[in-house]
Design a protein around this motif. Structure first.
Motif, PDB file in Angstrom:
ATOM      1  N   PRO A  79       0.833  -1.207   0.000  1.00 59.46           N
ATOM      2  CA  PRO A  79       0.000   0.000   0.000  1.00 59.46           C
ATOM      3  C   PRO A  79       0.865   1.254   0.000  1.00 59.46           C
ATOM      4  O   PRO A  79       1.927   1.307   0.621  1.00 59.46           O
ATOM      5  CB  PRO A  79      -0.806  -0.121   1.298  1.00 59.46           C
ATOM      6  N   MET A  80       0.378   2.268  -0.680  1.00 58.45           N
ATOM      7  CA  MET A  80       1.139   3.504  -0.824  1.00 58.45           C
ATOM      8  C   MET A  80       0.625   4.580   0.130  1.00 58.45           C
ATOM      9  O   MET A  80      -0.488   4.485   0.664  1.00 58.45           O
ATOM     10  CB  MET A  80       1.091   3.978  -2.276  1.00 58.45           C
ATOM     11  N   ALA A  93       5.064   7.866  -1.225  1.00 54.87           N
ATOM     12  CA  ALA A  93       5.875   6.862  -0.546  1.00 54.87           C
ATOM     13  C   ALA A  93       5.055   5.584  -0.376  1.00 54.87           C
ATOM     14  O   ALA A  93       3.963   5.443  -0.954  1.00 54.87           O
ATOM     15  CB  ALA A  93       6.335   7.393   0.812  1.00 54.87           C
ATOM     16  N   VAL A  94       5.579   4.641   0.395  1.00 60.29           N
ATOM     17  CA  VAL A  94       4.839   3.436   0.774  1.00 60.29           C
ATOM     18  C   VAL A  94       4.547   3.517   2.264  1.00 60.29           C
ATOM     19  O   VAL A  94       5.177   4.294   2.990  1.00 60.29           O
ATOM     20  CB  VAL A  94       5.633   2.154   0.436  1.00 60.29           C
ATOM     21  N   VAL A  95       3.587   2.710   2.736  1.00 59.10           N
ATOM     22  CA  VAL A  95       3.147   2.836   4.130  1.00 59.10           C
ATOM     23  C   VAL A  95       4.263   2.534   5.127  1.00 59.10           C
ATOM     24  O   VAL A  95       4.229   3.022   6.264  1.00 59.10           O
ATOM     25  CB  VAL A  95       1.933   1.929   4.406  1.00 59.10           C
ATOM     26  N   GLU A  96       5.262   1.741   4.740  1.00 61.85           N
ATOM     27  CA  GLU A  96       6.338   1.399   5.668  1.00 61.85           C
ATOM     28  C   GLU A  96       7.553   2.319   5.523  1.00 61.85           C
ATOM     29  O   GLU A  96       8.615   2.040   6.092  1.00 61.85           O
ATOM     30  CB  GLU A  96       6.750  -0.058   5.479  1.00 61.85           C
ATOM     31  N   ARG A 119       0.704   9.367   5.769  1.00 59.96           N
ATOM     32  CA  ARG A 119      -0.700   8.973   5.797  1.00 59.96           C
ATOM     33  C   ARG A 119      -0.980   8.020   4.628  1.00 59.96           C
ATOM     34  O   ARG A 119      -0.598   8.307   3.482  1.00 59.96           O
ATOM     35  CB  ARG A 119      -1.617  10.202   5.675  1.00 59.96           C
ATOM     36  N   PRO A 120      -1.660   6.893   4.898  1.00 63.54           N
ATOM     37  CA  PRO A 120      -1.996   5.971   3.807  1.00 63.54           C
ATOM     38  C   PRO A 120      -2.967   6.617   2.825  1.00 63.54           C
ATOM     39  O   PRO A 120      -3.781   7.462   3.203  1.00 63.54           O
ATOM     40  CB  PRO A 120      -2.643   4.786   4.528  1.00 63.54           C
ATOM     41  N   LEU A 133      -1.434   0.486  -4.905  1.00 65.01           N
ATOM     42  CA  LEU A 133      -0.495  -0.559  -4.493  1.00 65.01           C
ATOM     43  C   LEU A 133       0.756  -0.512  -5.347  1.00 65.01           C
ATOM     44  O   LEU A 133       0.683  -0.353  -6.573  1.00 65.01           O
ATOM     45  CB  LEU A 133      -1.143  -1.937  -4.612  1.00 65.01           C
ATOM     46  N   SER A 134       1.887  -0.657  -4.713  1.00 69.87           N
ATOM     47  CA  SER A 134       3.163  -0.739  -5.417  1.00 69.87           C
ATOM     48  C   SER A 134       3.591  -2.209  -5.449  1.00 69.87           C
ATOM     49  O   SER A 134       3.918  -2.772  -4.406  1.00 69.87           O
ATOM     50  CB  SER A 134       4.219   0.099  -4.702  1.00 69.87           C
TER      51      SER A 134
END
Length: 330
Positions: free
Chosen positions: A176-177, A256-259, A269-270, A277-278
């Motif tokens: 998830p991005m 960015a990505v969630v992590e 923030r998601p 999705l990446s």
């Protein structure tokens, strides 16, 4: 000559290993497990070998796999070629039979790639898996093909097709991005940011960085038709303090990505509605054989199963280019 079957100038040893496993197991599921690959990937390799040789190698029914006459003819040649290939690798092994270290680019500490590397090290404690921290699969792919790097992670579909053809990959996660914002940005108060809320915003996604072209391309697909502008090329901010300074000065949201690791002066923030999705793949050079790669493949498979990394949410989104490679056709 008329009617003469063209013969390929090169046969990938991987295809011969796939053939040998099926010929010895006479069962595609067992052969795939033996090679640590998906059965679909194994079937694809066998079909490719059949095309390159211009010969049918196996007769497949729901109950059995039977080698053809051409398969019986190929078998001793395949064994000799693979024995010679393995002997060549042994000849260039480190003194005393010690494996050479495997150099793995994990991009940034704390991401999915780091977790896979940690698990792989536990699975193969006798192998030396060394981490390198550099961003961008496009840049890493050049190093992979030149032999300066062994393994990397990233968006495989974003690479040039001519580069993809020389690499192996294993999809490990639909990640998830997110969007990284200044702490006092008007969207920072939200728990999750709808994509529609970014309309009119200018978002940085690595434009101008030649090592991360696959990420900028992903942003182009995501922003198209949503009124989100891609930020102009700019030097990459390296390190938390420089990231904080640039964010405070320019206040440009960052894709960015969630992590993505926490950065001072900003919040992550998601993104939702839809959830972008990446697709993250484990990527290595074709023909490269090393126990560390087997461990990385196994580690990624275990973690993907345990944490459902390959399950796309109902409202998930990936670019059509990626879907053509990864999504099963119905």
């Amino acid at each position: 000559m008329p009617g003469q079957r063209p013969f390929p100038g090169h046969l990938d040893p991987r295809l011969l290993r796939a053939f040998l496993a099926v010929a010895e197991e006479l069962h595609f599921t067992r052969a795939a497990a033996r090679l640590f690959v998906a059965q679909q990937s194994l079937s694809r390799d066998i079909r490719r070998l059949e095309r390159e040789l211009g010969a049918e190698l196996f007769v497949r029914t729901t109950r059995q796999v039977t080698p053809t006459v051409d398969a019986e003819r190929l078998l001793p040649y395949a064994r000799r070629v693979l024995e010679a290939h393995d002997a060549l690798l042994d000849a260039f092994a480190r003194p005393g039979g010690e494996e050479r270290p495997l150099l793995v680019d994990v991009n940034t500490p704390g991401l999915v790639s780091s977790r896979i590397l940690d698990r792989a090290r536990a699975l193969a404690p006798d192998s030396e898996l060394m981490a390198r921290y550099e961003t961008g699969l496009t840049g890493a792919a050049a190093d992979l093909l030149a032999g300066r790097l062994d393994v990397s992670f990233g968006r495989f579909a974003g690479l040039d097709p001519s580069v993809r053809a020389r690499l192996e990959q294993r999809l490990v996660r639909y990640e998830p991005m997110a969007v990284v914002l200044p702490e006092d940005h008007h969207l920072a108060a939200l728990d999750a940011v709808p994509l529609a809320a970014l309309s009119g915003e200018t978002v940085y996604a690595g434009a101008g960085n030649p090592r991360t072209l696959e990420w900028t391309d992903l942003a182009h697909h995501l922003f198209e038709g949503r009124g989100i502008k891609l930020a102009s090329p700019a030097p990459v901010a390296v390190g938390p303090e420089e990231f904080r300074r640039i964010m405070a000065k320019w206040r440009t949201p960052v894709l960015a990505v969630v992590e993505f690791p926490a950065m001072p002066g900003s919040v992550s923030r998601p993104l939702i509605d839809p959830v972008p999705l990446s697709p993250v793949s484990l990527v290595w050079r074709k023909g490269l054989v090393h126990p560390g790669i087997d461990a990385l493949v196994r580690a990624s498979t275990e973690l993907a199963s345990e944490e459902e990394w390959l399950l796309s949410p109902r409202n998930g989104w990936i670019p059509a280019t990626d879907a053509l490679i990864f999504m099963p056709r119905t």
